[in-house]
Design a protein around this motif. Structure first.
Motif, mmCIF file in Angstrom:
data_model
loop_
_atom_site.group_PDB
_atom_site.id
_atom_site.type_symbol
_atom_site.label_atom_id
_atom_site.label_comp_id
_atom_site.label_asym_id
_atom_site.label_seq_id
_atom_site.Cartn_x
_atom_site.Cartn_y
_atom_site.Cartn_z
ATOM 1 N N MET A 1 0.837 -1.170 0.000
ATOM 2 C CA MET A 1 0.000 0.000 0.000
ATOM 3 C C MET A 1 0.889 1.243 0.000
ATOM 4 N N VAL A 2 0.576 2.173 -0.854
ATOM 5 C CA VAL A 2 1.336 3.410 -0.963
ATOM 6 C C VAL A 2 0.706 4.460 -0.058
ATOM 7 N N ARG A 3 1.528 5.116 0.722
ATOM 8 C CA ARG A 3 1.034 6.147 1.631
ATOM 9 C C ARG A 3 0.966 7.486 0.909
ATOM 10 N N THR A 4 -0.144 8.184 1.081
ATOM 11 C CA THR A 4 -0.324 9.496 0.477
ATOM 12 C C THR A 4 0.627 10.487 1.147
ATOM 13 N N PRO A 5 1.313 11.314 0.356
ATOM 14 C CA PRO A 5 2.214 12.305 0.967
ATOM 15 C C PRO A 5 1.442 13.262 1.882
ATOM 16 N N LEU A 6 2.105 13.694 2.935
ATOM 17 C CA LEU A 6 1.478 14.623 3.859
ATOM 18 C C LEU A 6 1.425 16.022 3.258
ATOM 19 N N THR A 7 0.381 16.738 3.619
ATOM 20 C CA THR A 7 0.259 18.118 3.166
ATOM 21 C C THR A 7 1.155 19.000 4.037
ATOM 22 N N PRO A 8 1.446 20.211 3.579
ATOM 23 C CA PRO A 8 2.225 21.132 4.416
ATOM 24 C C PRO A 8 1.547 21.392 5.768
ATOM 25 N N GLU A 9 0.223 21.435 5.780
ATOM 26 C CA GLU A 9 -0.505 21.653 7.034
ATOM 27 C C GLU A 9 -0.312 20.484 7.994
#
Length: 92
Positions: A1-9
Motif C-alpha cells: 500500500m502506498v502512503r499518500t504524501p502529507l500536506t504542508p498543514e
C-alpha cells in the motif's frame, strides 16, 4: 500500500505536536519519558523533531500520560492554525 504524501498543514501540525512534547518534557530526559510511555527514545526523538508527524494514536496517548498532558489540550493546541492567529499555548 502506498502512503499518500502529507500536506504542508499536516507537517506543520506534526512540528507543533513535537514542540509541545519537548516543552512538556522540560528537564526530563528523552530516555526517561520514552521509557515511561513504553516507546523507544528514537520514536520520541522522531516525533519531537517532526520527522514522524503522524504518530499512532496509542503512542500519543502513552506520551500524554507519561507527561501528564490532557488529550483535549493536545488536540486543541495542535489544531490547524487560522490565518492571523497566534499559536496556541499548552495550558488549558
Amino acid at each position: 500500500m502506498v502512503r499518500t504524501p502529507l500536506t504542508p498543514e499536516e507537517r506543520a501540525r506534526g512540528e507543533r505536536f513535537g514542540a509541545l512534547l519537548r516543552d512538556a518534557r522540560g528537564d526530563r530526559s528523552m530516555v526517561d519519558v520514552a521509557a515511561a510511555a513504553g516507546v523507544s527514545a528514537e520514536t520520541l526523538r522522531k516525533i519531537e523533531t517532526g520527522r514522524a508527524p503522524t504518530p499512532a494514536f496509542f503512542t500519543v496517548v502513552a506520551l500524554a500520560a507519561a507527561l501528564g498532558l490532557s488529550l483535549d489540550v493536545l488536540a486543541t493546541a495542535c489544531a490547524p492554525e487560522r490565518i492571523g492567529e497566534e499559536p496556541r499555548a499548552l495550558s488549558a
